[in-house]
Design a protein around this motif. Structure first.
Motif, short mmCIF file in Angstrom:
data_model
loop_
_atom_site.label_atom_id
_atom_site.label_comp_id
_atom_site.label_asym_id
_atom_site.label_seq_id
_atom_site.Cartn_x
_atom_site.Cartn_y
_atom_site.Cartn_z
N ASP A 187 0.82 -1.21 0.00
CA ASP A 187 0.00 0.00 0.00
C ASP A 187 0.86 1.26 0.00
O ASP A 187 2.09 1.20 0.05
CB ASP A 187 -1.02 0.00 1.15
CG ASP A 187 -0.42 0.21 2.53
OD1 ASP A 187 0.75 0.64 2.66
OD2 ASP A 187 -1.14 -0.06 3.52
N GLY A 188 0.21 2.41 -0.05
CA GLY A 188 0.90 3.69 -0.14
C GLY A 188 1.72 4.03 1.08
O GLY A 188 2.59 4.91 1.03
N GLU A 189 1.46 3.35 2.21
CA GLU A 189 2.23 3.57 3.43
C GLU A 189 3.40 2.60 3.56
O GLU A 189 4.09 2.58 4.57
CB GLU A 189 1.32 3.45 4.64
CG GLU A 189 0.22 4.51 4.67
CD GLU A 189 -0.73 4.34 5.83
OE1 GLU A 189 -0.57 3.38 6.63
OE2 GLU A 189 -1.64 5.16 5.95
N GLY A 190 3.58 1.74 2.56
CA GLY A 190 4.68 0.78 2.58
C GLY A 190 4.38 -0.51 3.31
O GLY A 190 5.28 -1.30 3.57
N VAL A 191 3.10 -0.75 3.63
CA VAL A 191 2.69 -1.97 4.32
C VAL A 191 2.27 -3.01 3.29
O VAL A 191 1.55 -2.69 2.33
CB VAL A 191 1.53 -1.69 5.29
CG1 VAL A 191 1.06 -2.97 5.97
CG2 VAL A 191 1.93 -0.65 6.32
N VAL A 192 2.71 -4.25 3.47
CA VAL A 192 2.33 -5.34 2.58
C VAL A 192 1.15 -6.09 3.19
O VAL A 192 1.18 -6.45 4.36
CB VAL A 192 3.51 -6.31 2.34
CG1 VAL A 192 3.08 -7.46 1.43
CG2 VAL A 192 4.70 -5.57 1.73
N HIS A 193 0.12 -6.29 2.38
CA HIS A 193 -1.09 -6.99 2.80
C HIS A 193 -1.29 -8.22 1.92
O HIS A 193 -0.90 -8.22 0.75
CB HIS A 193 -2.33 -6.09 2.62
CG HIS A 193 -2.24 -4.79 3.32
ND1 HIS A 193 -2.63 -4.62 4.62
CD2 HIS A 193 -1.80 -3.58 2.90
CE1 HIS A 193 -2.45 -3.37 4.98
NE2 HIS A 193 -1.94 -2.71 3.95
N ALA A 194 -1.95 -9.24 2.48
CA ALA A 194 -2.34 -10.41 1.71
C ALA A 194 -3.78 -10.75 2.08
O ALA A 194 -4.09 -10.96 3.25
CB ALA A 194 -1.42 -11.59 2.01
N ILE A 195 -4.65 -10.75 1.07
CA ILE A 195 -6.05 -11.12 1.30
C ILE A 195 -6.44 -12.19 0.30
O ILE A 195 -5.77 -12.39 -0.71
CB ILE A 195 -7.01 -9.91 1.19
CG1 ILE A 195 -7.08 -9.36 -0.23
CG2 ILE A 195 -6.62 -8.82 2.18
CD1 ILE A 195 -8.16 -8.30 -0.43
N GLY A 196 -7.54 -12.88 0.59
CA GLY A 196 -8.06 -13.86 -0.35
C GLY A 196 -8.29 -13.20 -1.71
O GLY A 196 -8.80 -12.08 -1.77
#
Length: 109
Positions: A32-41
């Motif tokens: 994301d724009g804040e540099g956080v990596v996310h993983a969703i279904g």
């Protein structure tokens, strides 16, 4: 099962979803724009559509087919037509490696 490397952090483009599959579990991975990596279904709960083909805005991923936006943090749909959440997976960053365990989902309040 333990976390598995799914891709390199340097391979991710900000605000773009990438589809990965870990032990048969499809996921959308987003930096994301804040540099956080996310993983969703990766499968929209409304129309069986790949979310990684959708649009990232802030901390949401919008399904390209019908417009339901899902929170990258909670997996909850933020608008109709989807009303069921998608799973959200714990992400670990180790150097340049992005690791995800497909059997561990985040607890969402």
């Amino acid at each position: 099962m333990s976390a598995q490397k799914v891709l390199n952090l340097s391979d991710l483009e900000q605000d773009t979803a990438v589809r990965v599959e870990v032990d048969g579990v499809p996921m959308a991975v987003v930096l994301d724009g804040e540099g956080v990596v996310h993983a969703i279904g990766d499968t929209c709960t409304h129309g069986d559509i790949s979310l990684s083909d959708g649009f990232v805005e802030g901390d949401t991923l919008e399904c390209w087919a019908h417009g339901s936006a899902f929170s990258l943090r909670t997996g909850r749909p933020l608008n109709l037509p989807a009303y069921e959440p998608v799973p959200v997976y714990e992400v670990t960053i180790d150097g340049d490696d992005v690791l995800i365990d497909p059997t561990v989902t985040k607890a969402v309040d």
